[in-house]
Design an enzyme around this catalytic site. Structure first.
Site, PDB file in Angstrom:
ATOM      1  N   CYS A 293       0.836  -1.330  -0.174  1.00  0.00           N
ATOM      2  CA  CYS A 293       0.078  -0.080   0.060  1.00  0.00           C
ATOM      3  C   CYS A 293       0.908   1.297   0.112  1.00  0.00           C
ATOM      4  CB  CYS A 293      -0.937  -0.027   1.214  1.00  0.00           C
ATOM      5  SG  CYS A 293      -2.078   1.410   1.199  1.00  0.00           S
TER       6      CYS A 293
ATOM      7  N   CYS B 200      -5.959   0.088   7.024  1.00  0.00           N
ATOM      8  CA  CYS B 200      -5.917   0.536   5.386  1.00  0.00           C
ATOM      9  C   CYS B 200      -7.193   1.470   5.145  1.00  0.00           C
ATOM     10  CB  CYS B 200      -5.872  -0.463   4.382  1.00  0.00           C
ATOM     11  SG  CYS B 200      -5.428  -0.116   2.672  1.00  0.00           S
TER      12      CYS B 200
ATOM     13  N   ARG C 193       2.917   4.827   6.441  1.00  0.00           N
ATOM     14  CA  ARG C 193       3.509   3.964   7.744  1.00  0.00           C
ATOM     15  C   ARG C 193       3.938   2.543   7.341  1.00  0.00           C
ATOM     16  NH1 ARG C 193      -2.369   4.677  10.204  1.00  0.00           N
ATOM     17  NH2 ARG C 193      -2.819   3.893   8.383  1.00  0.00           N
TER      18      ARG C 193
ATOM     19  N   ASP D   9       0.396   3.755   1.815  1.00  0.00           N
ATOM     20  CA  ASP D   9       0.525   4.287   3.088  1.00  0.00           C
ATOM     21  C   ASP D   9       2.016   4.550   3.587  1.00  0.00           C
ATOM     22  OD1 ASP D   9       0.296   4.463   6.215  1.00  0.00           O
ATOM     23  OD2 ASP D   9      -1.971   3.954   5.521  1.00  0.00           O
TER      24      ASP D   9
ATOM     25  N   HIS E  62      -2.282  -4.092   4.800  1.00  0.00           N
ATOM     26  CA  HIS E  62      -1.998  -3.581   6.309  1.00  0.00           C
ATOM     27  C   HIS E  62      -3.454  -3.267   7.148  1.00  0.00           C
ATOM     28  CE1 HIS E  62      -2.597   0.927   5.892  1.00  0.00           C
ATOM     29  NE2 HIS E  62      -2.282   0.494   4.531  1.00  0.00           N
TER      30      HIS E  62
HETATM   31 CO    CO Z   1      -3.471   1.205   3.041  1.00  0.00          CO
END
Ligand code: CO
Length: 217
Positions: A49, A108, A53, A51, A105
């Site tokens: 992803c 998400c 993090r 993302d 994750h």
């Molecule tokens: Co995500």
């Protein structure tokens, strides 16, 4: 104004950090960049992803040169996505990676939004692919009462579906025909504790695919 000043300082620090990182690497190994300059032979393709993090290399302790990376919103494998297909073809047929890891994750945002009726914008059309995964797993998901448990399970099922989507591509099935060392894996990373859960859905051939997806290669 102060906010602007802080942002500018932050921006400058990025380039400063880069210089410090280079110095640290050279202190450990004066040949660090010379070796990398000769080319790459990563054993792993990471599909994760976007993302912020979930930084691919960092969470598995992999140095530069080990992981070929593709990231998009909600770690999707969309069979008409030229970007994903180009990365996959290059990784499988040129770099000859041994492992392809789809890493979702918990927490998400893309997966969470897909469970709702929210209208965000252009991204609605990307999230549509995730809504399809919800529909396909509706029987299992709709009986989970606790909202977090339901979205966590949805994250896992979405990863599994994307691993299957990889297996359905002509690229992966072609590679399986020629070699036996290409493994597809599904993982879920927990942003709340940093740990990865291996979903144990490893695929090494197309035998578990529904017949219609098996290609005569
Ligand atoms: Co995500």
């Amino acid at each position: 104004n102060l906010t602007e000043l802080i942002m500018e300082t932050y921006y400058d620090s990025l380039l400063e950090n880069n210089k410090n990182w280079v110095a640290d690497k050279l202190k450990e190994d004066p040949d660090f960049f010379n070796k990398l300059a000769h080319g790459q032979k990563p054993p792993v393709l990471w599909i994760g992803c976007s993302d912020s993090r979930v930084p691919a290399n960092e969470i598995i302790g992999a140095p530069p040169g080990e992981v070929f990376v593709h990231r998009n919103i909600a770690n999707m494998v969309v069979h008409s996505d030229m970007n994903l297909l180009s990365v996959l073809d290059y990784a499988v047929n040129v770099l000859e990676v041994k492992h392809i890891i789809v890493c979702g994750h918990y927490g998400c945002g893309g997966v969470q939004t897909a469970m709702t009726n929210a209208h965000v914008g252009l991204i609605d059309n990307w999230i549509r692919h995730i809504k399809d995964v919800y529909r396909m797993n509706y029987e299992e998901l709709h009986v989970i009462q606790e909202p977090k448990a339901r979205v966590d399970r949805f994250v896992e099922l979405n990863v599994f579906e994307q691993v299957c989507n990889l297996a359905k591509t002509s690229i992966v099935q072609g590679a399986w025909e020629r070699r036996s060392d290409l493994h597809l894996h599904g993982w879920v990373y927990d942003v709340a504790d940093g740990l990865i859960k291996d979903l144990d859905v490893t695929l090494m051939n197309n035998s578990t695919l529904q017949n219609v997806y098996k290609l005569d290669i």
